[in-house]
Design a protein around this motif. Structure first.
Motif, short mmCIF file in Angstrom:
data_model
loop_
_atom_site.label_atom_id
_atom_site.label_comp_id
_atom_site.label_asym_id
_atom_site.label_seq_id
_atom_site.Cartn_x
_atom_site.Cartn_y
_atom_site.Cartn_z
N TRP A 244 22.64 13.09 9.94
CA TRP A 244 23.91 13.82 9.83
C TRP A 244 24.58 13.95 11.20
O TRP A 244 25.80 13.75 11.33
N LEU B 23 24.82 6.97 7.28
CA LEU B 23 24.63 7.94 6.19
C LEU B 23 23.74 7.38 5.08
O LEU B 23 23.10 8.16 4.35
N ALA C 19 27.71 12.56 1.00
CA ALA C 19 28.12 12.19 2.35
C ALA C 19 29.08 11.01 2.35
O ALA C 19 30.08 11.01 3.07
#
Length: 592
Positions: free
Chosen positions: A343, A362, A374
């Motif tokens: 992240w 991601l 995401a």
């Protein structure tokens, strides 16, 4: 640098969503990236990783060993490669160390710390110390000589000979004896018989590279693998005897600081972490003194790059080690913290505007739901810049292929993000088009019936109406809920409006009138601004349909049904007059 990892990764669908994972790691490619992209410190990290975890290196060292014996002597080959790398690091970091020496023997010590044995011998010979020069020329080679020297050193200590030697000379004899940590003196007895006790790192202000080099070159035998040197250094650090703590590059200002705390997690050099990881997992003589390593805690950005907001190298190192060593018991992978590192790095890439790389990173998230959320959020953030399948010239878009083929991002997610952006900018027609192309049929139908269809009818923009309706394809009633009373009404109206005179189908016209009557009763009960375009559009369609019923070819429509259409006052007055005229024409014709 991330592109190197990307080329070695495979993206497969797990739980219906793309997941990126490293396959076979080719460390050599990480070392061949341009120096303008990576720093010298990072290059050293990848070079060390290549030496430790790559068994297929072909170089001048392996060329000297016949192929059939390379596996047997692999530990020696790795050790020689590490030795050469370590020599370069030490020499680069301590170029001025020799110049600050106060005596030939001390100068020889600094030269030995960089494994410059021949130069150290020359310095001793120049100072007329031929005996010590002869001994130093054999340093670290013969176990028997080392053992004999250790006995000689102990005898000198017991018989107070050490008190007559300078500390650099004592250090040289200790190294000849295989002692790479400290020189034990003598604190009792007569004053003239006493000798100081000192560690080499403190006395000569050595950093951890030099201190570990002493173990690697002089503390173990030629046949010992490198993990033995790692174990020795680990033991000395754990016992608190070795003050040269393996700090990261960015903490060079802390050289010489004594770390008394046993909590070193996240404060160690990534080079030392790699050495420990190899020694605890892959080394032939696996070290029992090295505790279990935990990723990514041992490779946090603070220790790897010195910047908490610089996550690229920690991310890559953790992914590489997890791929290579994840199955070994001395390495624990904290999945939650690894995800947090993903992240953090993805946020960093997103802030720089790199969509493709952000999405690739991601895709390393462990949970499918997190990956979906995401990716969708990132696509929405970059919606204004998302590519089209085709370039303006009509050729396939490379960026589109990269997203949909290489990264396996769902096309419907991309079109949904485009639709959200179109809604934000007030382009309802574009929103419907994107929703249709993304096969979000019900959402597209809702927006079409609420805004686009009514606007096109009011403006008599039949071309837009045709384009959007055709996007729903064949048999839209099977894809869309409520098509008959929504998009079907506009489709019937379009077909009738664009037909020529007698070409209008009576069946379609009857169906349209019935739908307008039914829908008119529903929307007529709604008031306010909401649904205003839809009400106006239905009245406009009703006005036009009522005009068609006045034509000779539309006499099949019952007049009573026409009066139930949602007409405006003016249109109803005109239609009533037309119906009266037609009625009296029929009456007069019957009277004749």
């Amino acid at each position: 640098m991330l592109e190197v990892q990307r080329n070695q990764s495979s993206i497969t669908r797990i739980d219906g969503l793309p997941l990126a994972r490293l396959g076979h790691v080719d460390f050599a490619k990480f070392t061949k990236v341009s120096h303008s992209i990576q720093s010298d410190q990072e290059l050293a990290i990848w070079q060390l990783a290549n030496i430790l975890f790559n068994d297929d290196i072909e170089d001048d060292i392996s060329a000297g060993v016949p192929p059939q014996f390379r596996l047997k002597y692999l530990h020696r080959i790795k050790k020689d490669r590490l030795s050469r790398l370590w020599e370069g690091i030490v020499r680069e970091r301590n170029t001025h160390a020799v110049g600050k020496a106060g005596s030939p023997e001390e100068r020889a010590i600094y030269l030995l710390c960089a494994h410059r044995v021949e130069e150290a011998c020359n310095v001793l010979m120049t100072s007329q110390n031929f005996h010590l020069a002869t001994l130093v020329s054999q340093i670290g080679r013969d176990p028997t000589t080392r053992r004999d020297m250790a006995q000689q050193v102990e005898m000198w200590r017991q018989h107070n000979v050490y008190s007559e030697m300078s500390e650099p000379i004592r250090a040289l004899y200790e190294l000849l004896a295989g002692n790479s940590l400290r020189s034990e003196g003598k604190s009792g007895g007569a004053l003239e018989d006493r000798a100081s006790t000192f560690t080499f790192s403190e006395r000569f202000e050595l950093d951890w590279f030099q201190a570990f080099g002493l173990r690697l070159w002089y503390g173990i035998s030629d046949n010992d693998p490198l993990e033995v040197a790692v174990s020795k250094f680990t033991e000395d650090l754990s016992s608190g005897q070795e003050p040269a703590f393996p700090s990261p590059f960015n903490q060079d200002k802390d050289r010489g600081v004594w770390y008394s705390s046993t909590d070193t997690l996240g404060r160690e050099s990534p080079l030392w972490v790699l050495l420990k990881a190899y020694s605890a997992t892959l080394g032939a003589a696996k070290s029992p003194v090295i505790s279990t390593l935990e990723l990514p805690a041992v490779l946090l950005p603070e220790s790897v790059t010195g910047d908490k907001l610089s996550n690229r190298l920690p991310f890559q190192l953790c992914q590489v080690l997890a791929a290579v060593l994840g199955r070994y018991e001395h390495l624990n992978v904290n999945v939650a913290q690894m995800d947090q590192l993903v992240w953090d790095y993805a946020w960093e890439l997103s802030a720089s505007g790199d969509l493709s790389q952000t999405l690739f990173v991601l895709l390393h998230l462990s949970r499918a739901s997190d990956r979906e959320r995401a990716v969708k959020e990132t696509l929405a953030r970059f919606a204004a810049r998302l590519p089209e399948p085709l370039t303006p010239e009509g050729s396939p878009s490379a960026t589109w292929q990269q997203l949909t083929s290489d990264l396996q991002i769902s096309e419907s997610w991309i079109w949904m993000s485009k639709a959200l952006y179109a809604r934000d900018t007030g382009d309802a027609a574009r929103e419907v088009d994107c929703l249709v192309r993304g096969k979000n049929w019900n959402d597209a139908h809702a927006t079409f019936c609420r805004i686009v269809g009514p606007t096109a009818v009011i403006e008599h923009d039949y071309a837009t109406l045709e384009t959007l309706l055709s996007g729903f394809g064949e048999a839209p009633d099977r894809k869309v809920r409520g098509w008959a009373n929504g998009g079907g009404v506009y489709e019937d109206f379009l077909r009738l409006a664009t037909a020529r005179g007698s070409a209008r189908e009576p069946q379609r016209l009857n169906r349209l009138v019935e739908a307008l009557v039914t829908s008119g009763e529903t929307i007529g009960r709604s008031g306010g601004v909401e649904g205003l375009e839809e009400r106006v559009a239905f009245k406009e369609m009703s006005r036009i349909v009522a005009g068609w019923t006045a034509q000779e070819n539309a006499k099949a429509i019952e007049l009573s049904r026409v009066l139930r259409l949602p007409l405006t006052g003016d249109a109803r007055l005109v239609q009533t007059a037309e119906m009266s005229r037609r009625y009296y024409n029929v009456v007069m014709a019957g009277g004749c």
